[in-house]
Design a protein around this motif. Structure first.
Motif, PDB file in Angstrom:
ATOM      1  N   TYR A  15    -102.433 -23.416 -36.757  1.00  0.00           N
ATOM      2  CA  TYR A  15    -101.259 -23.482 -35.870  1.00  0.00           C
ATOM      3  C   TYR A  15    -100.647 -24.872 -35.969  1.00  0.00           C
ATOM      4  O   TYR A  15    -101.359 -25.875 -35.952  1.00  0.00           O
ATOM      5  N   LEU A  16     -99.338 -24.925 -36.087  1.00  0.00           N
ATOM      6  CA  LEU A  16     -98.629 -26.195 -36.244  1.00  0.00           C
ATOM      7  C   LEU A  16     -97.667 -26.410 -35.079  1.00  0.00           C
ATOM      8  O   LEU A  16     -97.164 -25.452 -34.495  1.00  0.00           O
ATOM      9  N   ASN A  17     -97.414 -27.678 -34.796  1.00  0.00           N
ATOM     10  CA  ASN A  17     -96.409 -28.067 -33.795  1.00  0.00           C
ATOM     11  C   ASN A  17     -95.226 -28.664 -34.527  1.00  0.00           C
ATOM     12  O   ASN A  17     -95.389 -29.484 -35.421  1.00  0.00           O
ATOM     13  N   SER A  18     -94.063 -28.270 -34.136  1.00  0.00           N
ATOM     14  CA  SER A  18     -92.857 -28.847 -34.694  1.00  0.00           C
ATOM     15  C   SER A  18     -92.290 -29.823 -33.669  1.00  0.00           C
ATOM     16  O   SER A  18     -92.214 -29.492 -32.483  1.00  0.00           O
ATOM     17  N   GLY A  63     -91.023 -26.948 -28.918  1.00  0.00           N
ATOM     18  CA  GLY A  63     -92.123 -27.245 -28.024  1.00  0.00           C
ATOM     19  C   GLY A  63     -93.302 -26.299 -28.172  1.00  0.00           C
ATOM     20  O   GLY A  63     -94.320 -26.466 -27.534  1.00  0.00           O
ATOM     21  N   LYS A  64     -93.175 -25.294 -29.032  1.00  0.00           N
ATOM     22  CA  LYS A  64     -94.217 -24.291 -29.167  1.00  0.00           C
ATOM     23  C   LYS A  64     -94.973 -24.443 -30.477  1.00  0.00           C
ATOM     24  O   LYS A  64     -94.432 -24.905 -31.472  1.00  0.00           O
ATOM     25  N   GLU A  65     -96.253 -23.999 -30.444  1.00  0.00           N
ATOM     26  CA  GLU A  65     -97.033 -23.912 -31.677  1.00  0.00           C
ATOM     27  C   GLU A  65     -96.605 -22.662 -32.430  1.00  0.00           C
ATOM     28  O   GLU A  65     -96.182 -21.680 -31.831  1.00  0.00           O
ATOM     29  N   PHE A  66     -96.735 -22.727 -33.745  1.00  0.00           N
ATOM     30  CA  PHE A  66     -96.475 -21.527 -34.537  1.00  0.00           C
ATOM     31  C   PHE A  66     -97.539 -21.413 -35.614  1.00  0.00           C
ATOM     32  O   PHE A  66     -98.173 -22.383 -36.004  1.00  0.00           O
ATOM     33  N   CYS A  67     -97.731 -20.197 -36.068  1.00  0.00           N
ATOM     34  CA  CYS A  67     -98.743 -19.908 -37.081  1.00  0.00           C
ATOM     35  C   CYS A  67     -98.263 -20.396 -38.440  1.00  0.00           C
ATOM     36  O   CYS A  67     -97.085 -20.257 -38.791  1.00  0.00           O
ATOM     37  N   ILE A  68     -99.186 -20.955 -39.213  1.00  0.00           N
ATOM     38  CA  ILE A  68     -98.837 -21.499 -40.527  1.00  0.00           C
ATOM     39  C   ILE A  68     -98.466 -20.391 -41.518  1.00  0.00           C
ATOM     40  O   ILE A  68     -97.761 -20.631 -42.479  1.00  0.00           O
ATOM     41  N   TYR A  69     -98.912 -19.179 -41.243  1.00  0.00           N
ATOM     42  CA  TYR A  69     -98.625 -18.049 -42.117  1.00  0.00           C
ATOM     43  C   TYR A  69     -97.279 -17.431 -41.738  1.00  0.00           C
ATOM     44  O   TYR A  69     -97.207 -16.475 -40.971  1.00  0.00           O
ATOM     45  N   ASN A  70     -96.206 -17.977 -42.251  1.00  0.00           N
ATOM     46  CA  ASN A  70     -94.853 -17.460 -42.083  1.00  0.00           C
ATOM     47  C   ASN A  70     -94.441 -17.352 -40.612  1.00  0.00           C
ATOM     48  O   ASN A  70     -93.682 -16.468 -40.247  1.00  0.00           O
ATOM     49  N   ARG A  71     -94.957 -18.226 -39.803  1.00  0.00           N
ATOM     50  CA  ARG A  71     -94.654 -18.226 -38.365  1.00  0.00           C
ATOM     51  C   ARG A  71     -94.989 -16.880 -37.713  1.00  0.00           C
ATOM     52  O   ARG A  71     -94.401 -16.491 -36.712  1.00  0.00           O
TER      53      ARG A  71
END
Length: 195
Positions: free
Chosen positions: A31-34, A38-46
């Motif tokens: 999971y990455l933060n941009s 303000g939300k985390e997203f999955c590294i696999y194509n969001r």
């Protein structure tokens, strides 16, 4: 279950470790933060479903391995042939089921990784962990297999074979009686010496 695994042998170390690698790498770096969001997203194509599937399969495979390790400890104490048969058949069924789930997981994670956009992760954070999860999902497919226990050379005794009715054509199974010719006073083909 896993490579070289026999019924009643439980879950070997490879699937246990591979499941830890898959869910651990996704939980740790999947999971990455941009900074702009303000939300985390999955590294696999969001796709949060891809990360959730990898974590769920990894955790459940780990727990299944622990369950079959416990069965391995208890297996020698099972005296009923029917109960042993049920344990072996459940082992075979669960092995096939987990091999299928890992195959689906590998295909799903690899597809979502392939369509991921580089702009979502410009610093390439977590890419090694994402690739490790995909690779170990692939390796896990082959660790959940079934091996025939009669092919196991480490067994201290031969597997039980039902006694067959009638004469054994090969002359090697079933009974432990010596043939009647073993008690002949003079075996055929032997000449007694006269002194």
């Amino acid at each position: 279950m896993p490579v070289g695994r026999d019924p009643g042998e439980g879950c070997p170390v490879q699937p246990l470790l591979f499941s830890i690698v898959v869910f651990g790498s996704i939980v740790n770096e999947g999971y990455l933060n941009s900074p702009s969001e303000g939300k985390e997203f999955c590294i696999y194509n969001r796709n949060p479903n891809a990360c959730s599937y990898g974590v769920a399969v990894g955790v459940l495979a780990f727990l299944t391995c622990l369950l079959y390790l416990a069965l391995d400890v208890y297996f020698p104490q099972i005296s009923s042939v029917k109960d042993r048969k049920k344990a072996v058949l459940s082992d075979i069924g669960v092995s096939a089921f987990w091999a299928f789930l890992w195959f689906v997981g590998f295909c799903y994670l690899a597809n979502q990784w392939q369509v991921s956009k580089p702009r979502d992760n410009p610093l390439n954070e977590g890419t090694d962990a994402a690739r490790a999860a995909i690779a170990f999902s692939f390796f896990s497919i082959f660790t959940w297999d079934y091996t025939d226990p009669s092919q196991d050379s480490s067994m201290p005794y031969a597997p039980y074979a039902e006694p067959s009715a009638g004469q054994d054509p090969a002359g090697v199974g079933g009974t432990y009686q010596q043939p009647a010719s073993a008690f002949d006073p003079e075996p055929q083909g032997y000449q007694s010496q006269g002194y």
